[in-house]
Design an enzyme around this catalytic site. Structure first.
Site, PDB file in Angstrom:
ATOM      1  N   LYS A  27      -1.567   7.085   1.000  1.00  0.00           N
ATOM      2  CA  LYS A  27      -2.137   7.653  -0.237  1.00  0.00           C
ATOM      3  C   LYS A  27      -3.340   6.841  -0.715  1.00  0.00           C
ATOM      4  CE  LYS A  27       1.735   7.077  -2.478  1.00  0.00           C
ATOM      5  NZ  LYS A  27       2.481   6.394  -1.405  1.00  0.00           N
ATOM      6  N   ARG A  55       5.762   9.944 -10.258  1.00  0.00           N
ATOM      7  CA  ARG A  55       6.789   9.543  -9.289  1.00  0.00           C
ATOM      8  C   ARG A  55       8.152  10.117  -9.590  1.00  0.00           C
ATOM      9  NH1 ARG A  55       4.019   4.874  -7.127  1.00  0.00           N
ATOM     10  NH2 ARG A  55       5.309   4.033  -5.482  1.00  0.00           N
ATOM     11  N   ARG A  71       0.232  -4.172   7.077  1.00  0.00           N
ATOM     12  CA  ARG A  71      -0.734  -3.984   5.989  1.00  0.00           C
ATOM     13  C   ARG A  71      -1.184  -5.338   5.422  1.00  0.00           C
ATOM     14  NH1 ARG A  71       0.262  -0.074   1.036  1.00  0.00           N
ATOM     15  NH2 ARG A  71       2.261  -1.135   0.901  1.00  0.00           N
ATOM     16  N   ARG A 109       1.454  -7.882   0.765  1.00  0.00           N
ATOM     17  CA  ARG A 109       2.111  -7.577  -0.508  1.00  0.00           C
ATOM     18  C   ARG A 109       3.557  -8.037  -0.472  1.00  0.00           C
ATOM     19  NH1 ARG A 109       0.694  -1.433  -2.177  1.00  0.00           N
ATOM     20  NH2 ARG A 109       2.909  -1.452  -2.656  1.00  0.00           N
ATOM     21  N   ARG A 111      12.321   0.902  -1.443  1.00  0.00           N
ATOM     22  CA  ARG A 111      11.264   1.782  -1.980  1.00  0.00           C
ATOM     23  C   ARG A 111      11.384   3.175  -1.369  1.00  0.00           C
ATOM     24  NH1 ARG A 111       6.247  -1.625  -0.405  1.00  0.00           N
ATOM     25  NH2 ARG A 111       5.053   0.168  -1.167  1.00  0.00           N
TER      26      ARG A 111
HETATM   27  P1  AP5 Z   1      -1.723   2.780   2.211  1.00  0.00           P
HETATM   28  O1  AP5 Z   1      -2.896   3.695   2.111  1.00  0.00           O
HETATM   29  O2  AP5 Z   1      -1.799   1.451   1.538  1.00  0.00           O
HETATM   30  O3  AP5 Z   1      -0.390   3.582   1.807  1.00  0.00           O
HETATM   31  P2  AP5 Z   1       0.142   4.044   0.368  1.00  0.00           P
HETATM   32  O4  AP5 Z   1       0.745   5.405   0.566  1.00  0.00           O
HETATM   33  O5  AP5 Z   1      -0.914   3.918  -0.669  1.00  0.00           O
HETATM   34  O6  AP5 Z   1       1.286   2.977   0.218  1.00  0.00           O
HETATM   35  P3  AP5 Z   1       1.767   2.106  -1.024  1.00  0.00           P
HETATM   36  O7  AP5 Z   1       2.758   1.139  -0.442  1.00  0.00           O
HETATM   37  O8  AP5 Z   1       0.623   1.535  -1.782  1.00  0.00           O
HETATM   38  O9  AP5 Z   1       2.496   3.189  -1.824  1.00  0.00           O
HETATM   39  P4  AP5 Z   1       3.578   2.973  -2.875  1.00  0.00           P
HETATM   40  O10 AP5 Z   1       3.602   4.314  -3.484  1.00  0.00           O
HETATM   41  O11 AP5 Z   1       4.882   2.455  -2.429  1.00  0.00           O
HETATM   42  O12 AP5 Z   1       3.021   1.733  -3.692  1.00  0.00           O
HETATM   43  P5  AP5 Z   1       2.357   1.615  -5.108  1.00  0.00           P
HETATM   44  O13 AP5 Z   1       1.308   0.597  -5.024  1.00  0.00           O
HETATM   45  O14 AP5 Z   1       1.993   2.964  -5.655  1.00  0.00           O
HETATM   46  O15 AP5 Z   1      -1.400   2.587   3.774  1.00  0.00           O
HETATM   47  C1  AP5 Z   1      -0.376   1.711   4.203  1.00  0.00           C
HETATM   48  C2  AP5 Z   1      -0.859   0.931   5.442  1.00  0.00           C
HETATM   49  O16 AP5 Z   1      -1.022   1.854   6.512  1.00  0.00           O
HETATM   50  C3  AP5 Z   1      -2.235   0.259   5.261  1.00  0.00           C
HETATM   51  O17 AP5 Z   1      -2.240  -0.939   5.982  1.00  0.00           O
HETATM   52  C4  AP5 Z   1      -3.230   1.254   5.891  1.00  0.00           C
HETATM   53  O18 AP5 Z   1      -4.376   0.606   6.423  1.00  0.00           O
HETATM   54  C5  AP5 Z   1      -2.376   1.889   6.974  1.00  0.00           C
HETATM   55  N1  AP5 Z   1      -2.676   3.291   7.202  1.00  0.00           N
HETATM   56  C6  AP5 Z   1      -3.024   4.241   6.279  1.00  0.00           C
HETATM   57  N2  AP5 Z   1      -3.177   5.444   6.870  1.00  0.00           N
HETATM   58  C7  AP5 Z   1      -2.895   5.261   8.190  1.00  0.00           C
HETATM   59  C8  AP5 Z   1      -2.876   6.150   9.321  1.00  0.00           C
HETATM   60  N3  AP5 Z   1      -3.165   7.453   9.217  1.00  0.00           N
HETATM   61  N4  AP5 Z   1      -2.524   5.615  10.532  1.00  0.00           N
HETATM   62  C9  AP5 Z   1      -2.219   4.292  10.653  1.00  0.00           C
HETATM   63  N5  AP5 Z   1      -2.241   3.411   9.625  1.00  0.00           N
HETATM   64  C10 AP5 Z   1      -2.568   3.894   8.397  1.00  0.00           C
HETATM   65  O19 AP5 Z   1       3.580   1.092  -5.978  1.00  0.00           O
HETATM   66  C11 AP5 Z   1       4.117  -0.200  -5.837  1.00  0.00           C
HETATM   67  C12 AP5 Z   1       5.188  -0.427  -6.906  1.00  0.00           C
HETATM   68  O20 AP5 Z   1       4.606  -0.295  -8.231  1.00  0.00           O
HETATM   69  C13 AP5 Z   1       6.341   0.595  -6.908  1.00  0.00           C
HETATM   70  O21 AP5 Z   1       7.359   0.238  -5.991  1.00  0.00           O
HETATM   71  C14 AP5 Z   1       6.802   0.530  -8.363  1.00  0.00           C
HETATM   72  O22 AP5 Z   1       7.570  -0.616  -8.600  1.00  0.00           O
HETATM   73  C15 AP5 Z   1       5.494   0.374  -9.123  1.00  0.00           C
HETATM   74  N6  AP5 Z   1       4.897   1.670  -9.502  1.00  0.00           N
HETATM   75  C16 AP5 Z   1       3.686   2.152  -9.079  1.00  0.00           C
HETATM   76  N7  AP5 Z   1       3.454   3.361  -9.630  1.00  0.00           N
HETATM   77  C17 AP5 Z   1       4.528   3.636 -10.418  1.00  0.00           C
HETATM   78  C18 AP5 Z   1       4.874   4.762 -11.226  1.00  0.00           C
HETATM   79  N8  AP5 Z   1       4.078   5.842 -11.319  1.00  0.00           N
HETATM   80  N9  AP5 Z   1       6.046   4.715 -11.891  1.00  0.00           N
HETATM   81  C19 AP5 Z   1       6.871   3.632 -11.803  1.00  0.00           C
HETATM   82  N10 AP5 Z   1       6.609   2.553 -11.033  1.00  0.00           N
HETATM   83  C20 AP5 Z   1       5.451   2.549 -10.344  1.00  0.00           C
END
Ligand code: AP5
Length: 210
Positions: free
Chosen positions: A13, A88, A127, A155, A166
């Site tokens: 994402k 979410r 990552r 991270r 997660r």
């Molecule tokens: P990446 O693009 O970083 O993936 P992502 O889907 O953004 O993954 P996240 O881990 O950031 O999502 P998340 O939803 O768990 O975390 P968030 O920060 O929102 O890609 C991942 C890796 O793969 C990278 O290395 C990339 O280079 C690689 N890649 C990408 N595309 C690829 C492809 N096609 N092929 C191969 N490799 C690829 O949330 C973190 C924490 O914050 C949560 O657990 C929660 O505690 C809190 N939080 C955040 N938002 C909320 C909310 N709305 N409500 C409550 N808590 C929240």
């Protein structure tokens, strides 16, 4: 255009959101990035969020709602936004509809990036993030420039045990949003997120008619 990127942790994402934001000229509103910023700055909000994030649990809805409300009032968000990691759960989806309603907008489309869980667990271990710019790389799939490789960090919530929690939170509370938006009549575009980053990007742009 107001667009939501849905998908499991690590589905891509953030990667696709950054590319789309640049091409479409609208900001990416990523609650995870905003929470990590607050954490780095040591704010009270960051302190509160840390224990949830480190455990792979969701931060309370009221905390993230405040962040999204503020981001939406910024001038760069006046023509639209790409929501990454928000909403979410159904309560957050309803709050977002309310916020957009207040400014005469609504969600135009959902892009659901589909990646199987076992691919995700493997992907997360590679990552790396640049603490100076927030840019995200992957040791194998999106290698960083050699000159910054040493300063990249992993991270804390990318440890396998936390990733699995997660994923479980995602399955229970976030995945149902696909059906929620479908039944609300919002177009949901499904994309195979296991293909290379550029191919996923190309398909999203095509689906969105961009
Ligand atoms: P990446 O693009 O970083 O993936 P992502 O889907 O953004 O993954 P996240 O881990 O950031 O999502 P998340 O939803 O768990 O975390 P968030 O920060 O929102 O890609 C991942 C890796 O793969 C990278 O290395 C990339 O280079 C690689 N890649 C990408 N595309 C690829 C492809 N096609 N092929 C191969 N490799 C690829 O949330 C973190 C924490 O914050 C949560 O657990 C929660 O505690 C809190 N939080 C955040 N938002 C909320 C909310 N709305 N409500 C409550 N808590 C929240």
């Amino acid at each position: 255009m107001d667009l939501i990127l849905l998908g499991a942790p690590g589905a891509g994402k953030g990667t696709q959101g950054a590319l789309l934001a640049e091409r479409m000229g609208v900001p990416k509103i990523a609650t995870g990035d905003m929470l990590r910023d607050a954490l780095r700055q040591g704010t009270a909000l960051g302190q509160e969020a840390r224990r949830y994030m480190d455990a792979g649990e969701l931060v309370p809805d009221s905390v993230v709602l405040g962040l999204v409300r503020e981001a939406l009032t910024k001038p760069e968000a006046r023509t639209g936004a790409i929501f990454d990691g928000y909403p979410r759960n159904v309560a957050q989806a309803e709050s977002l509809s309310g916020l957009l309603d207040e400014i005469g907008r609504r969600i135009d489309a959902i892009v659901y990036i589909d990646v199987p869980e076992e691919v995700i667990v493997r992907r997360m271990s590679g990552r790396r993030t640049d603490p100076q710019t927030g840019a995200v790389y992957h040791l194998e799939h999106a290698p960083p420039p050699a000159e910054i490789a040493e300063r990249l960090v992993q991270r804390p919530d990318d440890q396998e045990e936390t990733v699995r929690n997660r994923l479980s939170v995602y399955r229970q509370t976030t995945a149902p949003l696909v059906a929620f938006y479908e039944s609300a009549g919002v177009p949901v575009h499904r994309v195979d997120g296991t293909r290379p980053i550029e191919q996923v990007q190309g398909e999203i742009m095509e689906l969105l008619g961009q």
